[in-house]
Design a protein around this motif. Structure first.
Motif, PDB file in Angstrom:
ATOM      1  N   LEU A 222      16.099  16.383  -6.033  1.00  0.00           N
ATOM      2  CA  LEU A 222      14.689  16.127  -5.734  1.00  0.00           C
ATOM      3  C   LEU A 222      14.640  14.914  -4.808  1.00  0.00           C
ATOM      4  N   MET A 223      14.269  15.155  -3.545  1.00  0.00           N
ATOM      5  CA  MET A 223      14.306  14.111  -2.520  1.00  0.00           C
ATOM      6  C   MET A 223      12.880  13.852  -2.022  1.00  0.00           C
ATOM      7  N   LEU A 224      12.491  12.591  -2.011  1.00  0.00           N
ATOM      8  CA  LEU A 224      11.130  12.203  -1.652  1.00  0.00           C
ATOM      9  C   LEU A 224      11.100  11.457  -0.326  1.00  0.00           C
ATOM     10  N   ASP A 225      10.245  11.903   0.570  1.00  0.00           N
ATOM     11  CA  ASP A 225      10.009  11.228   1.849  1.00  0.00           C
ATOM     12  C   ASP A 225       8.821  10.282   1.673  1.00  0.00           C
ATOM     13  N   GLU A 226       9.114   8.982   1.526  1.00  0.00           N
ATOM     14  CA  GLU A 226       8.077   7.963   1.373  1.00  0.00           C
ATOM     15  C   GLU A 226       7.992   7.101   2.623  1.00  0.00           C
ATOM     16  N   VAL A 227       8.344   7.674   3.770  1.00  0.00           N
ATOM     17  CA  VAL A 227       8.367   6.926   5.027  1.00  0.00           C
ATOM     18  C   VAL A 227       7.010   6.282   5.306  1.00  0.00           C
ATOM     19  N   GLN A 228       5.942   7.041   5.109  1.00  0.00           N
ATOM     20  CA  GLN A 228       4.601   6.499   5.366  1.00  0.00           C
ATOM     21  C   GLN A 228       3.952   5.934   4.106  1.00  0.00           C
ATOM     22  N   ALA A 229       4.321   6.464   2.936  1.00  0.00           N
ATOM     23  CA  ALA A 229       3.581   6.161   1.707  1.00  0.00           C
ATOM     24  C   ALA A 229       4.213   5.090   0.835  1.00  0.00           C
ATOM     25  N   GLY A 230       5.450   4.678   1.116  1.00  0.00           N
ATOM     26  CA  GLY A 230       6.166   3.798   0.206  1.00  0.00           C
ATOM     27  C   GLY A 230       5.823   2.324   0.313  1.00  0.00           C
ATOM     28  N   PHE A 231       6.403   1.550  -0.587  1.00  0.00           N
ATOM     29  CA  PHE A 231       6.310   0.085  -0.602  1.00  0.00           C
ATOM     30  C   PHE A 231       4.863  -0.419  -0.586  1.00  0.00           C
ATOM     31  N   GLY A 232       4.064   0.065  -1.551  1.00  0.00           N
ATOM     32  CA  GLY A 232       2.730  -0.490  -1.757  1.00  0.00           C
ATOM     33  C   GLY A 232       1.600   0.245  -1.086  1.00  0.00           C
ATOM     34  N   ARG A 233       1.872   1.180  -0.207  1.00  0.00           N
ATOM     35  CA  ARG A 233       0.810   1.862   0.539  1.00  0.00           C
ATOM     36  C   ARG A 233      -0.165   2.576  -0.387  1.00  0.00           C
ATOM     37  N   LEU A 234       0.339   3.095  -1.526  1.00  0.00           N
ATOM     38  CA  LEU A 234      -0.533   3.781  -2.482  1.00  0.00           C
ATOM     39  C   LEU A 234      -0.931   2.886  -3.649  1.00  0.00           C
ATOM     40  N   GLY A 235      -0.636   1.585  -3.542  1.00  0.00           N
ATOM     41  CA  GLY A 235      -0.987   0.664  -4.614  1.00  0.00           C
ATOM     42  C   GLY A 235       0.040   0.588  -5.721  1.00  0.00           C
ATOM     43  N   ILE A 310       4.700  -8.584  -0.241  1.00  0.00           N
ATOM     44  CA  ILE A 310       4.051  -7.536  -1.033  1.00  0.00           C
ATOM     45  C   ILE A 310       4.105  -7.879  -2.521  1.00  0.00           C
ATOM     46  N   LYS A 311       5.251  -8.348  -2.970  1.00  0.00           N
ATOM     47  CA  LYS A 311       5.409  -8.702  -4.381  1.00  0.00           C
ATOM     48  C   LYS A 311       4.680  -9.995  -4.734  1.00  0.00           C
ATOM     49  N   ASN A 312       4.955 -11.060  -3.989  1.00  0.00           N
ATOM     50  CA  ASN A 312       4.455 -12.387  -4.354  1.00  0.00           C
ATOM     51  C   ASN A 312       2.939 -12.494  -4.258  1.00  0.00           C
ATOM     52  N   SER A 313       2.347 -11.799  -3.310  1.00  0.00           N
ATOM     53  CA  SER A 313       0.891 -11.841  -3.153  1.00  0.00           C
ATOM     54  C   SER A 313       0.191 -10.706  -3.896  1.00  0.00           C
ATOM     55  N   LYS A 314       0.946  -9.949  -4.683  1.00  0.00           N
ATOM     56  CA  LYS A 314       0.400  -8.876  -5.513  1.00  0.00           C
ATOM     57  C   LYS A 314      -0.502  -7.949  -4.689  1.00  0.00           C
ATOM     58  N   LEU A 315       0.037  -7.475  -3.566  1.00  0.00           N
ATOM     59  CA  LEU A 315      -0.762  -6.651  -2.661  1.00  0.00           C
ATOM     60  C   LEU A 315      -1.095  -5.287  -3.249  1.00  0.00           C
ATOM     61  N   ASN A 316      -0.308  -4.821  -4.234  1.00  0.00           N
ATOM     62  CA  ASN A 316      -0.669  -3.562  -4.887  1.00  0.00           C
ATOM     63  C   ASN A 316      -2.065  -3.650  -5.499  1.00  0.00           C
ATOM     64  N   ASP A 317      -2.374  -4.800  -6.097  1.00  0.00           N
ATOM     65  CA  ASP A 317      -3.696  -4.980  -6.710  1.00  0.00           C
ATOM     66  C   ASP A 317      -4.788  -4.921  -5.650  1.00  0.00           C
ATOM     67  N   ASN A 318      -4.547  -5.540  -4.510  1.00  0.00           N
ATOM     68  CA  ASN A 318      -5.543  -5.512  -3.437  1.00  0.00           C
ATOM     69  C   ASN A 318      -5.733  -4.097  -2.902  1.00  0.00           C
ATOM     70  N   VAL A 319      -4.636  -3.355  -2.773  1.00  0.00           N
ATOM     71  CA  VAL A 319      -4.723  -1.976  -2.274  1.00  0.00           C
ATOM     72  C   VAL A 319      -5.634  -1.146  -3.177  1.00  0.00           C
ATOM     73  N   LEU A 320      -5.440  -1.250  -4.474  1.00  0.00           N
ATOM     74  CA  LEU A 320      -6.246  -0.461  -5.409  1.00  0.00           C
ATOM     75  C   LEU A 320      -7.710  -0.897  -5.394  1.00  0.00           C
ATOM     76  N   ALA A 321      -7.954  -2.204  -5.243  1.00  0.00           N
ATOM     77  CA  ALA A 321      -9.331  -2.699  -5.183  1.00  0.00           C
ATOM     78  C   ALA A 321     -10.041  -2.220  -3.925  1.00  0.00           C
TER      79      ALA A 321
END
Length: 417
Positions: A222-235, A310-321
Motif C-alpha cells: 500500500l503506497m501513498l502519494d502525499e506529494v501535495q498533501a503531506g507534512f501538515g497540508r491536511l492539518g 511546522i512542528k514548533n509553531s503548531k501549524l497543524n492547529d492553524n490549518v484546522l482552524a
C-alpha cells in the motif's frame, strides 16, 4: 526584449503561463514587476508551506550555503541523516528508511521501482515476478514516463505512446473496482489520500481501510502519494491520518511543501518484515536506486527548517482552524456558483456550477474564476475544468483568509451577475 518575448523565443511552451512577472514575496503576499501586490493562495502549488521567504528558512539556506552546498551521496551527509530521522520519528512515527530525491515525480518513480523489486522478491505462486501496480482514474503522480503512466488521465498520456506496461486503473473510492483489477501479477496499490489535480477528491475512511485489508489479503504494497498533501497540508503530520489514522502504509512519497520552496522530494519505506527476517526497506540496496542531487546538505538544511517550523509553531492547529473558518463562510453564502465544497485542511476545492456562470468562449469555469481573482489580487489555481483550488501557506492568518474569502465572493458574484 520583454520577459514575455524572451519566454516565447527561448523557453519551451510546456506551461500556459499567466501574464504575471513575480519580483518578490513575503509571507502570504507576492509582488509583480509592476508593483502590484497579490495575496497568494497558490503558493507555488502547495510548495511554500510556511509562506514566502520565511526568515528561519532563509537563514538555514544562507548558513548552509556558506558551509557546504553539495557533496556526493557516496559519503554520509549529516543533514540527510538528521532529516531522515526527523521524518521517521516525528512525522511518520513508524520504523522505516528514507530516500531523498529532487521532486515528487522522482519520489513516485522510486515507489514504482520498489513495487517491482518487491514483486520480484515475492513472486506469484508459479514463480513469475509480480510487476503490476494499481493506480486510479483522475490521479496525478508526475510527468516522467513512469509517473505519467501511473497518472490516470488520458490528457497527460496523449502523444507519449507506448506508455509503461504494468499499470492498471481502478475507480477512486470504489473498492469493488480495485478488487476487479487484482491479478496474480499485482504487486502494489498506489494512490493519493486526496486527489489534487483530479479535482480535490478525498479518499473515504472506508476506502483506505478497505485497501489496507486487500493489501494484507493479497500480499500487496500500500503506497501513498502525499506529494501535495503531506507534512501538515491536511492539518495532520501525514495526510492519511486526516482520513484513516489506523492505516499502516508500506511506502509514502513527498515533495512540494517539505522544502518550503527549495526543491527536495523523498520517499519512505517501511521496515516491516516481508519474509524470513527480510525487511521491505532492505529491497532497495546498493546500485538499485540513486540521485546525484537528492538529499544534498543545502536541500536537507532547508527541509529541516521547514519541518521544525511546522512542528514548533503548531501549524497543524492553524490549518484546522482556517479550514473551519472557510467552511463556515462558504456554507453561509450558499452561493449558486458553488456546487460543492471539497477537501481537507488547506487543500480545498470549490466545485463550480458552470450553468450559473458567464465565461468567455473556450474558457473553463475554473480558469475564468482564476483570471477574475488574479485581477482582484488573489492568486489561485484550477484543479480541472470546473474546480478552483486553494493552497495557502500553512501559517496563513485569519485576516488573510477573510480577505481571500471577500475577494472570492466578489468574483463569484460578478461571474454570476
Amino acid at each position: 526584449m520583454s520577459t514575455h518575448d524572451t519566454f516565447t523565443q527561448y523557453v519551451l511552451p510546456t506551461y500556459g503561463r499567466f501574464p504575471i512577472v513575480p519580483e518578490k514575496a513575503k509571507g502570504s503576499y507576492l509582488w509583480d514587476d509592476q508593483g502590484k501586490k497579490y495575496l497568494d493562495f497558490c503558493t507555488g502549488i502547495a510548495v511554500c508551506s510556511i509562506g514566502h521567504c520565511h526568515p528561519k528558512l532563509v537563514s538555514a539556506i544562507q548558513d548552509q550555503a556558506a558551509k557546504l552546498m553539495h557533496c556526493s551521496n557516496l559519503y554520509e551527509i549529516p543533514q540527510q541523516a538528521e532529516l531522515a530521522k526527523t521524518i521517521v520519528e516525528d512525522f511518520v512515527q513508524t520504523p522505516g528508511k528514507v530516500f531523498f530525491s529532487n521532486s515528487g515525480a522522482e519520489a513516485n518513480e522510486g515507489l514504482i521501482k520498489l513495487a517491482r523489486k518487491f514483486g520480484n522478491a515475492k513472486p506469484a505462486s508459479n514463480g513469475t515476478p509480480r510487476h503490476e501496480v494499481i493506480t486510479f482514474r483522475n490521479s496525478f503522480h508526475g510527468r516522467t514516463m513512469g509517473t505519467l503512466t501511473a497518472t490516470g488521465q488520458d490528457s497527460i498520456q496523449n502523444g507519449f505512446a507506448p506508455i509503461l506496461p504494468g499499470i492498471n486503473y481502478a475507480i477512486y473510492n470504489d473498492l469493488d473496482s480495485v478488487k476487479a483489477q487484482i491479478t496474480d501479477k499485482t504487486a502494489a496499490i498506489l494512490l493519493e489520500p486526496i486527489q489534487g489535480e483530479g479535482g480535490i477528491f478525498a479518499a473515504t475512511k472506508e476506502f483506505l481501510n478497505g485497501l489496507q485489508a486487500l493489501c494484507i489479503d493479497h500480499d500487496l504494497l500500500l503506497m501513498l502519494d502525499e506529494v501535495q498533501a503531506g507534512f501538515g497540508r491536511l492539518g495532520h503530520d501525514m495526510a492519511w491520518r486526516a482520513i484513516a489514522p489506523n492505516v499502516k502504509p508500506d511506502a509514502i512519497s513527498w515533495a512540494k511543501g517539505m522544502g518550503g520552496g527549495f526543491p527536495i522530494g523523498a520517499f519512505w519505506v517501511s521496515d516491516r518484515e516481508i519474509s524470513n527476517g527480510v525487511t521491505l526497506s532492505s529491497q532497495l540496496g546498493p546500485r538499485t536506486h540513486g540521485s546525484t542531487y537528492g538529499g544534498n546538505p543545502l536541500g536537507c538544511a532547508a527541509s529541516l527548517a521547514v519541518l521544525a517550523e511546522i512542528k514548533n509553531s503548531k501549524l497543524n492547529d492553524n490549518v484546522l482552524a482556517r479550514e473551519q473558518q472557510i467552511k463556515e463562510a462558504v456554507a453561509e453564502w450558499n452561493h449558486p456558483a458553488i456546487a460543492e465544497f471539497r477537501g481537507k485542511g488547506l487543500m480545498l476545492g470549490f466545485a463550480l456550477n458552470a450553468d450559473t456562470m458567464t465565461t468567455a468562449e473556450g474558457v473553463t469555469p475554473a480558469l475564468a474564476l482564476v483570471l477574475k481573482l488574479t485581477e482582484k489580487g488573489l492568486l489561485t489555481v484550477p484543479a480541472g475544468a470546473e474546480t478552483l483550488r486553494w493552497l495557502p501557506a500553512l501559517n496563513v492568518t485569519e485576516a488573510e483568509v477573510a480577505q481571500a474569502l471577500d475577494l472570492l465572493k466578489q468574483a463569484l458574484d460578478e461571474l454570476t451577475a
